[in-house]
Design an enzyme around this catalytic site. Structure first.
Site, mmCIF file in Angstrom:
data_model
loop_
_atom_site.group_PDB
_atom_site.id
_atom_site.type_symbol
_atom_site.label_atom_id
_atom_site.label_comp_id
_atom_site.label_asym_id
_atom_site.label_seq_id
_atom_site.Cartn_x
_atom_site.Cartn_y
_atom_site.Cartn_z
ATOM 1 N N CYS A 184 0.853 -1.194 0.000
ATOM 2 C CA CYS A 184 0.000 0.000 0.000
ATOM 3 C C CYS A 184 0.887 1.241 0.000
ATOM 4 C CB CYS A 184 -0.895 -0.008 1.232
ATOM 5 S SG CYS A 184 -1.941 1.454 1.360
ATOM 6 N N HIS B 155 -8.992 -3.727 -2.202
ATOM 7 C CA HIS B 155 -8.050 -2.879 -1.464
ATOM 8 C C HIS B 155 -8.566 -1.432 -1.365
ATOM 9 C CE1 HIS B 155 -3.790 -1.774 -0.293
ATOM 10 N NE2 HIS B 155 -4.239 -0.597 -0.680
ATOM 11 N N GLU B 156 -9.039 -0.899 -2.488
ATOM 12 C CA GLU B 156 -9.467 0.509 -2.504
ATOM 13 C C GLU B 156 -10.787 0.702 -1.738
ATOM 14 O OE1 GLU B 156 -7.268 2.671 -3.451
ATOM 15 O OE2 GLU B 156 -6.010 1.020 -4.153
ATOM 16 N N HIS C 290 -9.916 1.040 1.787
ATOM 17 C CA HIS C 290 -9.451 2.407 2.085
ATOM 18 C C HIS C 290 -10.635 3.336 2.354
ATOM 19 C CE1 HIS C 290 -5.148 2.911 1.726
ATOM 20 N NE2 HIS C 290 -5.095 2.233 0.604
HETATM 21 ZN ZN ZN Z 1 -3.516 1.292 -0.236
#
Ligand code: ZN
Length: 179
Positions: free
Chosen positions: A103, A145-146, A149
């Site tokens: 990341c 992953h996003e 976030h």
């Molecule tokens: Zn990330």
């Protein structure tokens, strides 16, 4: 256009939940500028596949940008450059796999995370039009992953306690040194 400074762990704003974009009320110019900032910052950052809103502004929108990759998709569809209001459902027919993940906001850590290899993504484009897209491989990993976030979750949350402590100390030291 502007290249923004990346917000890095352990900044508390990375833990904020990003607000969905309401196309009926959103300031279109502000949204467009923010999307351009995401694209420009991502383009200026080596090794990043995508960038979430709250990685460049403290109170983010529910949006992320994807770096265009050369070549065809490994399997099917490709993510668009801008993904607004994403939600996804993992495929039940494709077995999840442990994948190496890093990341931009936690550069001290690479970790194996179990990810769905295919997801059905719903999102809106820059005009507010709704889409459903099934993506696989790296694109499926990017979506997971996003979206994490945008919900305030980071890859370090998957690490064991000892690794979390070590990475946090390392990150604080690096941030103090301006890294
Ligand atoms: Zn990330």
């Amino acid at each position: 256009m502007a290249i923004r400074k990346l917000i890095r762990y352990p900044a508390v704003s990375l833990r904020s939940t990003c607000k969905p974009v309401d196309f009926a009320t959103v300031d279109k110019k502000a949204l467009s500028e923010h999307l351009n900032d995401l694209r420009d910052t991502l383009a200026a950052t080596p090794n990043g596949a995508a960038l979430a809103s709250n990685q460049i502004i403290p109170q983010g929108w529910r949006v992320f940008a994807v770096r265009p990759r050369p070549g065809g998709a490994e399997d099917g569809n490709r993510l668009p450059e801008f993904v607004i209001n994403p939600e996804y459902t993992p495929s039940r027919t494709v077995k999840p796999l442990m994948l190496d993940e890093g990341c931009l906001s936690v550069p001290e850590l690479t970790i194996q995370i179990e990810r769905a290899l295919r997801v059905a993504l719903t999102y809106q484009d820059v005009n507010g039009d709704k889409h459903i897209l099934v993506v696989s491989g790296l694109d499926a990993q990017i979506v997971q992953h996003e979206c994490e976030h945008l919900d305030g979750k980071l890859i370090i949350d998957y690490a064991d306690k000892r690794t979390q402590v070590r990475v946090k100390q390392e990150a604080i030291k690096n941030r103090k040194a301006g890294k």
